[in-house]
Structure formats: structure tokens, C-alpha cells
Design a protein around this motif. Sequence first.
Motif, mmCIF file in Angstrom:
data_model
loop_
_atom_site.group_PDB
_atom_site.id
_atom_site.type_symbol
_atom_site.label_atom_id
_atom_site.label_comp_id
_atom_site.label_asym_id
_atom_site.label_seq_id
_atom_site.Cartn_x
_atom_site.Cartn_y
_atom_site.Cartn_z
ATOM 1 N N PRO A 12 0.601 -1.339 0.065
ATOM 2 C CA PRO A 12 0.132 0.065 -0.093
ATOM 3 C C PRO A 12 0.812 1.202 -0.123
ATOM 4 O O PRO A 12 0.388 2.225 -0.837
ATOM 5 N N ALA A 13 1.990 1.177 0.913
ATOM 6 C CA ALA A 13 2.728 2.486 0.932
ATOM 7 C C ALA A 13 3.508 2.842 -0.568
ATOM 8 O O ALA A 13 3.381 4.142 -0.816
ATOM 9 N N THR A 14 3.758 1.887 -1.075
ATOM 10 C CA THR A 14 4.456 2.178 -2.710
ATOM 11 C C THR A 14 3.320 2.785 -3.429
ATOM 12 O O THR A 14 3.660 3.642 -4.291
ATOM 13 N N VAL A 15 2.331 2.044 -3.405
ATOM 14 C CA VAL A 15 1.031 2.597 -4.480
ATOM 15 C C VAL A 15 0.453 3.889 -4.081
ATOM 16 O O VAL A 15 0.523 4.890 -4.782
ATOM 17 N N TYR A 16 0.576 4.099 -2.678
ATOM 18 C CA TYR A 16 0.192 5.481 -2.443
ATOM 19 C C TYR A 16 1.314 6.579 -2.581
ATOM 20 O O TYR A 16 1.075 7.678 -3.092
ATOM 21 N N GLY A 17 2.463 6.208 -2.552
ATOM 22 C CA GLY A 17 3.453 7.026 -2.822
ATOM 23 C C GLY A 17 3.579 7.467 -4.576
ATOM 24 O O GLY A 17 3.636 8.535 -4.790
ATOM 25 N N VAL A 18 2.979 6.480 -5.359
ATOM 26 C CA VAL A 18 2.981 6.825 -6.816
ATOM 27 C C VAL A 18 1.778 7.563 -7.027
ATOM 28 O O VAL A 18 1.811 8.767 -7.691
ATOM 29 N N LEU A 19 0.420 7.473 -6.444
ATOM 30 C CA LEU A 19 -0.682 7.893 -6.630
ATOM 31 C C LEU A 19 -0.668 9.552 -5.926
ATOM 32 O O LEU A 19 -1.337 10.446 -6.521
ATOM 33 N N GLU A 20 0.264 9.470 -4.866
ATOM 34 C CA GLU A 20 0.177 10.876 -4.279
ATOM 35 C C GLU A 20 0.941 11.993 -5.222
ATOM 36 O O GLU A 20 1.253 13.124 -4.768
ATOM 37 N N ARG A 21 1.613 11.570 -6.235
ATOM 38 C CA ARG A 21 2.478 12.314 -7.158
ATOM 39 C C ARG A 21 1.628 12.591 -8.519
ATOM 40 O O ARG A 21 2.065 11.849 -9.564
ATOM 41 N N PRO A 22 0.773 13.562 -8.687
ATOM 42 C CA PRO A 22 -0.129 13.353 -9.760
ATOM 43 C C PRO A 22 0.485 13.902 -11.116
ATOM 44 O O PRO A 22 0.450 13.850 -12.276
ATOM 45 N N GLU A 23 1.680 14.807 -10.710
ATOM 46 C CA GLU A 23 2.500 15.296 -11.883
ATOM 47 C C GLU A 23 3.242 14.311 -12.762
ATOM 48 O O GLU A 23 3.578 14.447 -13.845
ATOM 49 N N GLU A 24 3.022 13.103 -12.184
ATOM 50 C CA GLU A 24 4.054 11.891 -12.961
ATOM 51 C C GLU A 24 2.943 11.083 -13.440
ATOM 52 O O GLU A 24 3.444 10.041 -14.130
ATOM 53 N N TYR A 25 1.560 11.251 -13.248
ATOM 54 C CA TYR A 25 0.703 10.388 -13.656
ATOM 55 C C TYR A 25 0.816 10.207 -15.569
ATOM 56 O O TYR A 25 0.522 8.980 -16.127
ATOM 57 N N PRO A 26 1.132 11.365 -16.145
ATOM 58 C CA PRO A 26 1.351 11.193 -17.769
ATOM 59 C C PRO A 26 2.415 10.091 -17.874
ATOM 60 O O PRO A 26 2.362 9.496 -19.098
ATOM 61 N N ARG A 27 3.477 9.802 -16.981
ATOM 62 C CA ARG A 27 4.438 8.685 -17.074
ATOM 63 C C ARG A 27 3.833 7.376 -17.508
ATOM 64 O O ARG A 27 4.365 6.409 -18.011
ATOM 65 N N TRP A 28 2.804 7.188 -16.689
ATOM 66 C CA TRP A 28 2.349 5.840 -16.585
ATOM 67 C C TRP A 28 0.689 5.395 -17.030
ATOM 68 O O TRP A 28 0.217 4.446 -17.166
ATOM 69 N N TRP A 29 0.058 6.752 -17.274
ATOM 70 C CA TRP A 29 -1.230 6.687 -17.523
ATOM 71 C C TRP A 29 -1.534 7.689 -18.699
ATOM 72 O O TRP A 29 -1.495 8.792 -18.665
ATOM 73 N N ARG A 30 -1.447 7.061 -19.929
ATOM 74 C CA ARG A 30 -1.356 7.613 -21.279
ATOM 75 C C ARG A 30 -2.706 8.693 -21.384
ATOM 76 O O ARG A 30 -2.635 9.638 -22.035
#
Length: 152
Positions: free
Chosen positions: A18-36
Motif C-alpha cells: 500500500p505505501a508504494t502505491v500510495y507514494g505513486v498516486l500522491e504524485r499526480p505530476e507523474e501520472y502522464p508517465r504511466w497513464w497515457r
Amino acid sequence: MNWTHYRFRSLWPLPAPPATVYGVLERPEEYPRWWRQVREVEARGGVHGVIRIRSLLPYDMTITAREVRRDPRAGVLEIAMSGDIEGWARWTVTPAGTGCLARYDQVVDVNKPLLRRFAVPGRPVFRANHWLMMRAGRRGLLAYLGRLSEAV
């Protein structure tokens, strides 16, 4: 019935802590890197930003997001949204088996004139478009998490 009002829920079982996933989701500026479908995220100081999304249908949606809640202990990230849609969205990340479950809830009213104009006949298509976007987001996040675990 208000044809421009939507409630969505997506459940993403993920094979990561959970902490890893939360860490990714809390950085929306990086969403375009993994969510086209998340085409652009522009931070505008602190807890505000502008997000541009586009799924299968040929139109962009621009949303101004304002952070409402960030609670790593509870696994909750919530934003208020305005612009082409108005309402809120929330991620809740909880342990599940050897990984976690990322639950996405969204309640919005559509403001974009094109979507309002086609609210009744387009509703099933708009819902399918959202479903496809969320499915692609989960796939992108799975791949991104895989790359993160390989880098460790």
C-alpha cells in the motif's frame, strides 16, 4: 434524473505494498508517465493544479484540482475538481492479501458544453469511455510498479 451527474467507482487490485502505491498516486505530476490518458498535469503552487485528460473519445477535458485530503496513514488522497467537470475524486489504498487495493471514487457534474449537449444519448458512451480510461490507468500503473520493483 440529472443526466450530467455521474458517480464512478473503480477497484484496482495491485501486487504492491500500500505505501508504494500510495507514494505513486500522491504524485499526480507523474501520472502522464504511466497513464497515457492523463495528458498533462501542471502544478500551480502547493495544493492546486490543472489536469488535461483524453480517453478514447476525441475531446480533451481540463480540470482544476485542489487537494482536500492527504492522509498516508489512512491511505486517502482526495481532490475537489472544477472546470469541465465539477465535484470530487478520492483514492483509498488499503492492504489486500500480499498487495493492496486502490479504490477510486468520483462524483461529478459535467460542465463541458459538448458533453452537456449530448448528455442523454451519450451517457452510455461517456460511462464506457471512463471505464476504458480507468482500465488503461490500472494497466499503466501495474507496468510502472513493475519497473519500480526492477529498479530496486
